[in-house]
Design an enzyme around this catalytic site. Structure first.
Site: not given
Ligand code: ZN
Length: 498
Positions: A168-169, A277, A319, A351
């Site tokens: 991820d990221h 992605e 978040k 996200h």
């Protein structure tokens, strides 16, 4: 006699459902067989093992101590690789662009069983392994450990519908290579460092000057494709006049080159499917329709196949709390972004998607279910909720510590937490801790962003202040934690229309 003797006999007879043991917890869904070898996951003293009985290559290949003919196999990488070899469903897989997927980054390495029970029977597939480099650094883990957590949970639950593993990221090429070498099936390329938003704040003349410094061939490439051209996408017209073209080239040109480079170098000829992605969401301003179109059009014309794209939406995706912003505007933009994704054939990715309950129905509707929604820290919050319910004194200590260290964590996150709105601890009864704090935005964010600080906190002797007791409490209350996840993540899935 081995403490596992009775269990081993039940395994041999193929009847593990009725095993009763005070000291050993049995996971009956894990019961598996290959040739004459039978496997079963158990837990003793807060540690899980796979027991193996019988004779054959699977038995021999597993690593572990043999006690009276039963091999006691720890949940380590070597044993994960053996499971992967014998049982296909334990290997992470890519999903392509036609299904709904949920990123369920298991921050603690103990949430995946609950996540699996949440998606069971639903028309959505879980990306169980999903951690950014920052997350694994803050939790002292590595990507092998992340894969182990997901794979052993899949085995424990006998979950055969497939799961994914997302690096991820990722921003750095060596991390991309490392993830793919380990068998990750999804790469989320974070292009934020190649996106130059500074050009939005300079004058048209300055932009033009900057643009003219690009190689002539590059300018020609872009101008012949976009300048003064109008494209019909998703029922909208997108026109690139000179300034619009220059802005997009200057903001995204280098990022698109990087996306192409990563695809060509690491993904195209890998010989297996990877969900690739593109993340352009970590920017200060929302992604304009022209920008989304420009990036997608460039990628496709260069032969780059994309699984999903994460634009930056209007409003705020903070978040651990609900969407903040104009829902009508979000819906308007969702029509365009989802339409663009649909036209090009990839999925739309959202996200910081945990807890965005007020916009989930819109996401589900306009993507027609072709979405990837990432949640990450919300399983940590549910773990803390469980602790608040079953061990209030531990929760109180953690809460107090978070308040004292909030500002260290806040430097890394975009949150608008107002600490003054959090009810003081001494005004809350033990029985109300979970509801008071875990249902309130400011307290949620306080706990959400201090996870690294809490888990790494040590006393003067260098012993962990909270982590050991925290993990032991969750191990003792495994079912309660699973129920919390089923309820909370389940609400995400319901509202997304799955
Ligand atoms: Zn992102």
């Amino acid at each position: 006699m081995s403490k596992y003797q009775a269990i081993a006999e039940a395994m041999q007879q193929g009847d593990v459902a009725g095993i009763l043991s005070d000291s050993v917890k049995v996971y009956p869904h894990s019961f598996e067989q290959s040739g004459n070898v039978k496997l079963l996951m158990v837990k003793q003293d807060h540690t899980k093992y796979i027991l193996a009985v019988g004779a054959g290559p699977l038995f021999d290949e597993l690593t572990g101590e043999v006690e009276n003919g039963t091999k006691v196999c720890p949940l380590v990488t070597a044993n994960r690789l053996v499971l992967n070899k014998y049982f296909d469903y334990t290997v992470p897989r890519a999903f392509g662009t036609q299904s709904s997927t949920l990123g369920l980054g298991d921050r603690l390495g103990i949430a995946s069983a609950g996540h699996i029970k949440t998606v069971l029977g639903k028309d959505v597939r879980p990306i169980l392994a999903q951690q950014s480099i920052r997350e694994i650094t803050l939790t002292n883990r590595d990507y092998n450990d992340v894969l182990n957590g997901a794979c052993f949970a899949v085995f424990q639950e006998g979950y055969k519908d497939g799961y994914g593993a997302d690096g991820d990221h990722l921003k750095v090429e060596s991390d991309i290579k490392m993830s793919l070498d380990l068998g990750f099936t999804m790469i989320t390329l974070d292009c934020s460092e190649k996106i130059d938003n500074s050009v939005e704040t300079i004058s048209t003349a300055e932009r033009e000057q900057k643009y003219n410094q690009l190689p002539a061939a590059k300018r020609k490439h872009y101008e012949s494709r976009y300048r003064d051209k109008t494209f019909e996408v998703a029922g909208n017209s997108i026109t690139f006049d000179k300034d619009t073209l220059i802005i997009n080239v200057l903001i995204y040109g280098e990022a698109v080159d990087f996306m192409e480079h990563v695809y060509v170098t690491y993904i195209k000829d890998l010989g297996r499917a990877v969900d690739f992605e593109i993340s352009i969401d970590e920017t200060p301003s929302p992604t304009a329709p022209e920008a989304h179109f420009f990036v997608a059009k460039e990628l496709y014309s260069r032969g780059v196949t994309v699984y999903s794209m994460a634009p930056r939406f209007c409003g705020e995706f903070q978040k651990g709390i609900d969407y903040i912003g104009d829902i009508e505007q979000f819906e308007k933009e969702m029509v365009i972004h989802a339409g663009l994704a649909d036209d090009f054939g990839y999925k739309l990715s959202i996200h910081s998607g945990s807890d965005k309950f007020s916009v989930f129905p819109i996401i589900g509707q306009y993507t027609k279910g072709r979405f990837h929604v990432k949640t990450a820290g919300t399983n940590w919050l549910e773990a803390v909720r469980t602790v608040a319910q079953v061990k209030p004194e531990l929760y109180r200590k953690m809460h107090k510590y978070s308040l004292e260290h909030f500002h260290e964590a806040a430097a890394y996150y975009h949150v608008t937490t107002d600490l003054s709105k959090i009810v003081p601890l001494d005004q809350v009864k033990d029985a109300d801790l979970a509801d008071t704090y875990m249902n309130e935005d400011n307290a949620r964010q306080l706990i959400h962003i201090t996870y690294g600080i809490l888990l790494q906190a040590k006393d003067e002797q260098g012993d962990s202040l909270f982590a050991n007791e925290f993990f032991r409490t969750l191990s003792e209350n495994e079912e309660a934690y699973e129920q919390a996840l089923i309820k909370h993540i389940g609400r995400h899935i319901d509202l997304l229309g799955k």
